[in-house]
Design a protein around this motif. Structure first.
Motif, PDB file in Angstrom:
ATOM      1  N   VAL A 170     -20.690 -50.139  31.237  1.00  0.00           N
ATOM      2  CA  VAL A 170     -19.548 -49.645  30.461  1.00  0.00           C
ATOM      3  C   VAL A 170     -19.480 -48.115  30.543  1.00  0.00           C
ATOM      4  O   VAL A 170     -18.401 -47.536  30.723  1.00  0.00           O
ATOM      5  N   GLN A 171     -20.626 -47.459  30.433  1.00  0.00           N
ATOM      6  CA  GLN A 171     -20.629 -45.994  30.459  1.00  0.00           C
ATOM      7  C   GLN A 171     -20.269 -45.448  31.838  1.00  0.00           C
ATOM      8  O   GLN A 171     -19.628 -44.396  31.929  1.00  0.00           O
ATOM      9  N   LYS A 172     -20.671 -46.142  32.886  1.00  0.00           N
ATOM     10  CA  LYS A 172     -20.247 -45.716  34.228  1.00  0.00           C
ATOM     11  C   LYS A 172     -18.731 -45.684  34.317  1.00  0.00           C
ATOM     12  O   LYS A 172     -18.155 -44.730  34.846  1.00  0.00           O
ATOM     13  N   PHE A 196     -29.235 -52.773  28.100  1.00  0.00           N
ATOM     14  CA  PHE A 196     -29.141 -51.501  28.828  1.00  0.00           C
ATOM     15  C   PHE A 196     -28.170 -51.618  30.003  1.00  0.00           C
ATOM     16  O   PHE A 196     -27.397 -50.702  30.263  1.00  0.00           O
ATOM     17  N   ARG A 197     -28.228 -52.745  30.716  1.00  0.00           N
ATOM     18  CA  ARG A 197     -27.339 -52.934  31.864  1.00  0.00           C
ATOM     19  C   ARG A 197     -25.874 -52.943  31.403  1.00  0.00           C
ATOM     20  O   ARG A 197     -25.025 -52.300  32.010  1.00  0.00           O
ATOM     21  N   ASN A 198     -25.606 -53.640  30.310  1.00  0.00           N
ATOM     22  CA  ASN A 198     -24.260 -53.679  29.749  1.00  0.00           C
ATOM     23  C   ASN A 198     -23.808 -52.266  29.385  1.00  0.00           C
ATOM     24  O   ASN A 198     -22.707 -51.831  29.739  1.00  0.00           O
ATOM     25  N   CYS A 199     -24.645 -51.563  28.688  1.00  0.00           N
ATOM     26  CA  CYS A 199     -24.358 -50.193  28.272  1.00  0.00           C
ATOM     27  C   CYS A 199     -24.117 -49.300  29.500  1.00  0.00           C
ATOM     28  O   CYS A 199     -23.158 -48.517  29.537  1.00  0.00           O
ATOM     29  N   TRP A 200     -24.963 -49.437  30.498  1.00  0.00           N
ATOM     30  CA  TRP A 200     -24.862 -48.633  31.723  1.00  0.00           C
ATOM     31  C   TRP A 200     -23.546 -48.897  32.444  1.00  0.00           C
ATOM     32  O   TRP A 200     -22.853 -47.963  32.852  1.00  0.00           O
ATOM     33  N   ARG A 255     -25.133 -39.806  29.129  1.00  0.00           N
ATOM     34  CA  ARG A 255     -25.256 -41.104  28.439  1.00  0.00           C
ATOM     35  C   ARG A 255     -25.467 -42.239  29.445  1.00  0.00           C
ATOM     36  O   ARG A 255     -26.230 -43.167  29.190  1.00  0.00           O
ATOM     37  N   THR A 256     -24.770 -42.157  30.573  1.00  0.00           N
ATOM     38  CA  THR A 256     -24.910 -43.169  31.616  1.00  0.00           C
ATOM     39  C   THR A 256     -26.330 -43.131  32.182  1.00  0.00           C
ATOM     40  O   THR A 256     -26.962 -44.177  32.380  1.00  0.00           O
ATOM     41  N   LEU A 257     -26.831 -41.928  32.416  1.00  0.00           N
ATOM     42  CA  LEU A 257     -28.184 -41.771  32.969  1.00  0.00           C
ATOM     43  C   LEU A 257     -29.251 -42.240  31.987  1.00  0.00           C
ATOM     44  O   LEU A 257     -30.255 -42.834  32.398  1.00  0.00           O
ATOM     45  N   ILE A 258     -29.044 -41.998  30.702  1.00  0.00           N
ATOM     46  CA  ILE A 258     -30.003 -42.464  29.693  1.00  0.00           C
ATOM     47  C   ILE A 258     -30.053 -43.992  29.681  1.00  0.00           C
ATOM     48  O   ILE A 258     -31.133 -44.587  29.601  1.00  0.00           O
ATOM     49  N   ALA A 259     -28.895 -44.629  29.790  1.00  0.00           N
ATOM     50  CA  ALA A 259     -28.865 -46.099  29.840  1.00  0.00           C
ATOM     51  C   ALA A 259     -29.546 -46.616  31.106  1.00  0.00           C
ATOM     52  O   ALA A 259     -30.292 -47.602  31.067  1.00  0.00           O
ATOM     53  N   LEU A 260     -29.321 -45.941  32.231  1.00  0.00           N
ATOM     54  CA  LEU A 260     -29.979 -46.320  33.483  1.00  0.00           C
ATOM     55  C   LEU A 260     -31.487 -46.183  33.354  1.00  0.00           C
ATOM     56  O   LEU A 260     -32.250 -47.058  33.788  1.00  0.00           O
ATOM     57  N   ASN A 261     -31.936 -45.096  32.745  1.00  0.00           N
ATOM     58  CA  ASN A 261     -33.360 -44.881  32.544  1.00  0.00           C
ATOM     59  C   ASN A 261     -33.956 -46.021  31.704  1.00  0.00           C
ATOM     60  O   ASN A 261     -35.001 -46.579  32.051  1.00  0.00           O
ATOM     61  N   GLY A 262     -33.287 -46.377  30.622  1.00  0.00           N
ATOM     62  CA  GLY A 262     -33.771 -47.467  29.774  1.00  0.00           C
ATOM     63  C   GLY A 262     -33.816 -48.794  30.513  1.00  0.00           C
ATOM     64  O   GLY A 262     -34.772 -49.562  30.385  1.00  0.00           O
ATOM     65  N   MET A 263     -32.788 -49.049  31.302  1.00  0.00           N
ATOM     66  CA  MET A 263     -32.742 -50.285  32.082  1.00  0.00           C
ATOM     67  C   MET A 263     -33.923 -50.333  33.056  1.00  0.00           C
ATOM     68  O   MET A 263     -34.580 -51.367  33.210  1.00  0.00           O
ATOM     69  N   LEU A 268     -14.232 -51.022  17.017  1.00  0.00           N
ATOM     70  CA  LEU A 268     -14.244 -49.787  17.794  1.00  0.00           C
ATOM     71  C   LEU A 268     -14.051 -50.029  19.285  1.00  0.00           C
ATOM     72  O   LEU A 268     -13.584 -49.159  19.991  1.00  0.00           O
ATOM     73  N   GLY A 269     -14.456 -51.178  19.790  1.00  0.00           N
ATOM     74  CA  GLY A 269     -14.348 -51.464  21.217  1.00  0.00           C
ATOM     75  C   GLY A 269     -15.667 -51.227  21.928  1.00  0.00           C
ATOM     76  O   GLY A 269     -16.511 -50.464  21.475  1.00  0.00           O
ATOM     77  N   GLU A 270     -15.805 -51.897  23.071  1.00  0.00           N
ATOM     78  CA  GLU A 270     -17.089 -51.846  23.792  1.00  0.00           C
ATOM     79  C   GLU A 270     -17.384 -50.488  24.406  1.00  0.00           C
ATOM     80  O   GLU A 270     -18.540 -50.158  24.653  1.00  0.00           O
ATOM     81  N   ASP A 271     -16.364 -49.667  24.656  1.00  0.00           N
ATOM     82  CA  ASP A 271     -16.624 -48.369  25.278  1.00  0.00           C
ATOM     83  C   ASP A 271     -16.599 -47.208  24.287  1.00  0.00           C
ATOM     84  O   ASP A 271     -16.669 -46.043  24.674  1.00  0.00           O
ATOM     85  N   HIS A 272     -16.532 -47.522  23.001  1.00  0.00           N
ATOM     86  CA  HIS A 272     -16.572 -46.469  21.987  1.00  0.00           C
ATOM     87  C   HIS A 272     -17.993 -45.895  21.931  1.00  0.00           C
ATOM     88  O   HIS A 272     -18.972 -46.656  21.973  1.00  0.00           O
ATOM     89  N   PRO A 273     -18.139 -44.579  21.836  1.00  0.00           N
ATOM     90  CA  PRO A 273     -19.483 -43.975  21.793  1.00  0.00           C
ATOM     91  C   PRO A 273     -20.396 -44.553  20.712  1.00  0.00           C
ATOM     92  O   PRO A 273     -21.592 -44.724  20.954  1.00  0.00           O
ATOM     93  N   ALA A 274     -19.855 -44.883  19.551  1.00  0.00           N
ATOM     94  CA  ALA A 274     -20.690 -45.456  18.488  1.00  0.00           C
ATOM     95  C   ALA A 274     -21.210 -46.844  18.869  1.00  0.00           C
ATOM     96  O   ALA A 274     -22.364 -47.181  18.589  1.00  0.00           O
ATOM     97  N   THR A 275     -20.362 -47.629  19.512  1.00  0.00           N
ATOM     98  CA  THR A 275     -20.782 -48.960  19.973  1.00  0.00           C
ATOM     99  C   THR A 275     -21.882 -48.831  21.011  1.00  0.00           C
ATOM    100  O   THR A 275     -22.912 -49.522  20.941  1.00  0.00           O
ATOM    101  N   LEU A 276     -21.685 -47.928  21.960  1.00  0.00           N
ATOM    102  CA  LEU A 276     -22.666 -47.740  23.029  1.00  0.00           C
ATOM    103  C   LEU A 276     -23.977 -47.181  22.482  1.00  0.00           C
ATOM    104  O   LEU A 276     -25.063 -47.575  22.917  1.00  0.00           O
TER     105      LEU A 276
END
Length: 150
Positions: free
Chosen positions: A39-41, A33-37, A50-58, A2-10
């Motif tokens: 990529v989502q940015k 979380f940092r990786n996810c953040w 989604r970006t903010l949720i990853a930032l919150n988790g990080m 799917l790739g690293e930026d696919h929503p399912a991967t994230l």
């Protein structure tokens, strides 16, 4: 693949990072979380939910490692962005406010932490209802916060 930026991967990365938080494996969770953040940015923008949720988790992972000042800084920005994007009563915004209150408590800023936790309880009651599981969690956390400060 799917790739690293696919929503399912994230989404999967985010789920694994959340599981690591529950296991108190904060440094590993921060990496995911940092990786996810990051990529989502790039894929969705800095203020996408989604970006903010990853930032919150990080930020929670950073707080769990004892870097409370950095966690507070990250969570304050995240909370402001979530309020603008989703509204202060949105469940993701409430979770961020809850996490900010906890980071402030860990930092030693008990009065501000208690005030934000009270705000979180009030907003959650208004939006989700008095008996909603999240509202009850926020109230329990407030009670513990008050008990431990007195």
């Amino acid at each position: 693949t799917l790739g690293e930026d696919h929503p399912a991967t994230l989404s999967t990365l985010n789920s694994v990072a959340c599981a690591l938080i529950r296991q108190e494996r904060y440094s590993q969770a921060e990496v995911l979380f940092r990786n996810c953040w990051e990529v989502q940015k790039k894929a969705f923008g800095e203020d996408h939910p989604r970006t903010l949720i990853a930032l919150n988790g990080m930020a929670v992972a950073v707080d769990g490692q004892g870097n409370h000042d950095k966690a507070v800084e990250l969570l304050q920005g995240c909370w402001e962005d979530m309020k603008k994007k989703l509204g202060e009563e949105h469940p993701h915004s409430l979770e961020c406010l809850y996490d900010l209150a906890n980071a402030l408590k860990n930092q030693g800023n008990h009065s501000k932490a208690e005030k934000l936790q009270r705000d979180c309880c009030e907003l959650s009651e208004k939006k989700l209802g008095i008996n909603h599981p999240e509202t009850l969690k926020y109230k329990k956390h407030l009670d513990i916060m008050i008990t431990n400060t007195n």
